[in-house]
Design an enzyme around this catalytic site. Structure first.
Site, short mmCIF file in Angstrom:
data_model
loop_
_atom_site.label_atom_id
_atom_site.label_comp_id
_atom_site.label_asym_id
_atom_site.label_seq_id
_atom_site.Cartn_x
_atom_site.Cartn_y
_atom_site.Cartn_z
CD GLU A 27 0.22 -1.33 3.17
OE1 GLU A 27 0.44 -2.26 2.39
OE2 GLU A 27 0.36 -1.41 4.40
CG HIS A 57 -5.66 -5.96 1.51
ND1 HIS A 57 -6.06 -6.64 2.63
CD2 HIS A 57 -4.39 -5.53 1.76
CE1 HIS A 57 -5.08 -6.62 3.51
NE2 HIS A 57 -4.05 -5.96 3.01
CD GLU A 58 -2.27 -4.01 -0.81
OE1 GLU A 58 -1.87 -3.21 0.06
OE2 GLU A 58 -2.18 -5.25 -0.68
CG HIS A 82 -3.30 -1.23 3.77
ND1 HIS A 82 -3.22 -1.42 5.13
CD2 HIS A 82 -2.99 -2.42 3.20
CE1 HIS A 82 -2.87 -2.69 5.38
NE2 HIS A 82 -2.74 -3.32 4.22
CD GLU A 108 -1.73 -5.71 6.53
OE1 GLU A 108 -2.77 -5.91 5.86
OE2 GLU A 108 -0.75 -5.10 6.09
CG ASP A 114 10.77 -9.45 6.86
OD1 ASP A 114 9.74 -8.75 6.79
OD2 ASP A 114 11.84 -9.17 6.28
CE1 TYR A 154 -1.10 -9.88 7.09
CE2 TYR A 154 -2.62 -8.95 5.49
CZ TYR A 154 -1.33 -9.15 5.94
OH TYR A 154 -0.29 -8.61 5.25
N1 BES Z 1 1.16 -4.38 3.71
C1 BES Z 1 0.94 -5.71 3.25
C2 BES Z 1 2.18 -6.40 2.79
C3 BES Z 1 3.29 -6.49 3.82
C4 BES Z 1 3.02 -6.76 5.15
C5 BES Z 1 4.60 -6.35 3.43
C6 BES Z 1 4.07 -6.85 6.06
C7 BES Z 1 5.63 -6.44 4.34
C8 BES Z 1 5.37 -6.69 5.67
C9 BES Z 1 -0.11 -5.76 2.14
O1 BES Z 1 -1.13 -4.84 2.29
C10 BES Z 1 -0.75 -7.12 2.19
O2 BES Z 1 -1.35 -7.42 3.19
N2 BES Z 1 -0.62 -7.92 1.13
C11 BES Z 1 -1.20 -9.23 1.05
C12 BES Z 1 -2.43 -9.23 0.18
C13 BES Z 1 -3.70 -9.04 0.93
C14 BES Z 1 -4.87 -9.12 -0.02
C15 BES Z 1 -3.92 -9.97 2.08
C16 BES Z 1 -0.23 -10.19 0.40
O3 BES Z 1 0.85 -9.76 -0.01
O4 BES Z 1 -0.53 -11.36 0.30
ZN ZN Z 2 -2.38 -5.38 3.97
#
Ligand code: BES
Ligand code: ZN
Length: 625
Positions: free
Chosen positions: A275, A299-300, A303, A322, A381, A389
């Site tokens: 996002e 989703h994005e 955010h 999340e 990470d 989530y």
């Molecule tokens: N912000 C996240 C991605 C993220 C989280 C990157 C933590 C690094 C550390 C992004 O909004 C996200 O949640 N992406 C998900 C998709 C979503 C539809 C659940 C993904 O990458 O799977």
């Molecule tokens: Zn997210």
């Protein structure tokens, strides 16, 4: 007790910055991007304000070569002390001359530096690695704590700064950032792009892409960028973006970021979406050819409020980013499709994401199954999973039902977002506001076991009621498959499957995967033939299909599974498949070989995480003394 929250010092165990003494209000970046050196070279000027008397400014850095530091134009002393855990990077102390040590002082701190070719926030790609093979490519991914590898900063979501950037790249290439473009100028050799982000944002939302990029407009405020051979496909796939954004505004309030552009990145991008403000980053695996994966855009977009406006104050409260975003994403889809669909998405999140995370990825007593986590000496990470989530979203779904339903809860949601806009908060501030907003329902709130929701391991203490109307079709079809034997499996026809939504098809595969004992090979063969599963363009469906085949140890699927993890680098897909293959003796060596062969070309985060999953030693995950 509640009043004390205002006085509680801010905590972020993943940052060394002295955030309770000094804050950063504006960051001015000047960068030159060198593809030859795989380095960004330049400087960052941080406008800092002393909140208390202070003798030094402490910043986060990781693998940066610092050339000089000055305060208001005068060189000053600094020191860099590595953390024992390499993933934290190092602590950079800048010593303040006596005249700058008083509370209220504003300082311009300029750091001249270069990044390392191994900066964990960056992936440098040779032109051969891109779709069009015309120019090299660079993109960043700063969340959660990688911003420190490209800019010295207070790398915590609790500090928000506006930013501006001047970025010089080879002429012919386009530079995009998570900000509003201010034009460019240049000559035959280099072009400088200018950006301004007038809204204060946390460091993890700083983002850059440089490559051979073309743009297609979707509406007055939305466009998509991608390499020339991809851009038209991306434009078709994401054509509904303006409608999604408009529907998000009805739920969450006015969109304040000006533009909502997207860039469709190379397949190695480790996430579904990111996002970055004004410029969402997307994986090309969303291009299914039928718009079936656009909930990631919802989703994005969500955010833009939960996360980018109201921000978790540390990664320990990641669910505020999340969980809320999942909840709003599903609200948006509820409006655009139907309430039944929202209920189905939420049910799906509980059964197909949360349950496997708690029981399979972790164990029900694992610390990372908590909603609020302790990240002391923890790499975010590594702690990352769908728990924040789905546990977070389930808590909101549960509260919605307890507190009087969807309309009442939407009014609350708007008030929450307005109250905390432009701030960074923790779970206790969230709860205080909830109690204040629903003061007339205190008795109802008192029946919620917040302590277990927040601090309990395993599944949540309560399960919300999910409408079942869309699950039923999946269950009927599941029963047919389970009841069939070798002589009757050929009688199953495909109409009911093709009449289902893609998410229902995924649900069916997931239910088959959850079934014990594993599905027999002749049934997998029949499923594949009837539904053309191997040929699916829907990456989410493919993930579930491959996991189903691997669980049944169907050897035929191994090349397809290896091809899947080799052709894209999305962690959500690669980690489970690699882990599944690693546990299967005849596939283990093949999986390791594919990883080792591809590692040097992989995204640094993916390389690190898969190494952990395969129990392979990796250069950057050792402790440094
Ligand atoms: N912000 C996240 C991605 C993220 C989280 C990157 C933590 C690094 C550390 C992004 O909004 C996200 O949640 N992406 C998900 C998709 C979503 C539809 C659940 C993904 O990458 O799977
Ligand atoms: Zn997210």
């Amino acid at each position: 007790m509640c009043q004390l929250h205002n006085f509680r010092p801010k905590r972020d165990p993943c940052s060394a910055a002295n955030i309770n003494e000094i804050t950063v209000e504006h960051t001015a970046i000047k960068w030159t991007v060198s593809f030859q050196l795989k380095m960004i070279i330049g400087q960052a000027t941080l406008r800092c304000r002393c909140l208390t008397d202070a003798t030094k400014l402490v910043l986060d850095v990781r693998d940066l070569s610092i050339r000089s530091v000055s305060i208001n134009g005068v060189d000053c002393d600094f020191r860099i002390a590595p953390n024992v855990y390499t993933f934290f990077g190092s602590k950079m102390s800048v010593y303040l001359p006596p005249q700058f040590q008083k509370a209220g002082t504003i300082l311009q701190v300029t750091v001249a530096y270069g990044t390392s070719p191994d900066a964990t926030a960056l992936q440098w790609m040779k032109k051969e690695q891109t779709a069009d093979k015309r120019m090299p490519y660079l993109f960043s991914q700063c969340q959660a704590i990688h911003a420190r590898s490209i800019v010295p900063c207070m790398d915590t979501p609790s500090v928000k700064s506006t930013y501006e950037a001047e970025v010089t790249v080879p002429t012919g290439m386009t530079c995009l950032m998570s900000a509003i473009g201010q034009g460019s100028k240049g000559d035959d050799d280099t072009t400088t792009f200018f950006y301004k982000q007038p809204v204060a944002i946390p460091s993890y939302l700083i983002a850059i892409v440089v490559g051979c990029l073309e743009k297609r407009d979707i509406s007055d405020r939305c466009a998509v960028w991608a390499e020339p051979s991809v851009v038209d496909k991306a434009h078709w796939e994401f054509a509904e973006t303006e409608d999604i954004l408009a529907s998000a505004e009805e739920i969450a309030g006015k969109y304040i970021w000006g533009r909502y552009d997207m860039v469709c990145l190379p397949p190695s991008f480790p996430f579904g979406g990111m996002e970055n403000p004004c410029l969402t980053f997307l994986t090309p695996t969303l291009i299914a050819g039928d718009r079936s994966l656009v909930s990631v855009i919802a989703h994005e977009i969500a955010h833009s409020w939960s996360g980018n406006l109201v921000t978790n104050s540390s990664w320990e409260h990641f669910w505020l980013n999340e969980g809320f975003t999942m909840f709003i994403e599903r609200k948006i889809c509820g409006r655009l499709v139907s309430e039944d669909y929202r209920q189905f998405m939420a049910f799906n999140g509980w059964t197909n994401s949360l349950i496997p995370a708690v029981y399979e990825q972790f164990t029900p007593t694992h610390q990372f199954t908590k909603l609020i986590q302790d990240h002391t000496n923890v790499d975010p990470d590594v702690a990352f999973s769908c728990v924040p989530y789905e546990k977070g979203s389930a808590l909101l779904f549960y509260l919605e039902q307890k507190l009087g339903g969807s309309e009442i809860f939407e009014a609350y949601l708007k008030d929450y977002l307005k109250t905390f806009a432009h701030q960074a908060i923790d779970s206790w501030q969230w709860k205080d506001h909830l109690y204040k907003y629903f003061a007339d329902q205190k008795e109802v709130l008192d029946t919620v076991n917040f302590d277990l929701w927040f601090n309990g391991v395993g599944m949540p203490p309560e399960k919300p009621n999910y409408g079942q109307s869309m699950v039923e079709a999946c269950e009927v079809l599941l029963k047919k498959w389970l009841a069939a034997d070798e002589s009757t499996v050929g009688d199953i026809t495909s109409e009911d499957y093709y009449a289902m939504q893609p998410l229902q098809q995924i649900e069916l595969l997931s239910q088959l995967w959850q079934h014990d004992p594993p599905i027999e090979h002749y049934k997998l063969d029949a499923l594949n033939k009837l539904y053309k599963l191997n040929d699916s363009q829907n990456s989410e469906l493919l993930l579930n299909w491959l996991r189903l085949c691997i669980k049944s140890k169907w050897e035929e699927c191994i090349p397809k599974a290896l091809d899947f993890v080799n052709s894209q680098g999305r962690l959500k897909f690669c980690r489970p498949i690699y882990r599944d293959l690693a546990q299967w003796p005849i596939a283990n060596k093949k999986a390791r070989d594919v990883y080792l062969k591809g590692r040097s070309q992989m995204h640094p985060i993916t390389a690190e995480m898969i190494a952990k999953d395969l129990h392979i030693r990796h250069s950057t995950h050792t402790v440094c003394f």
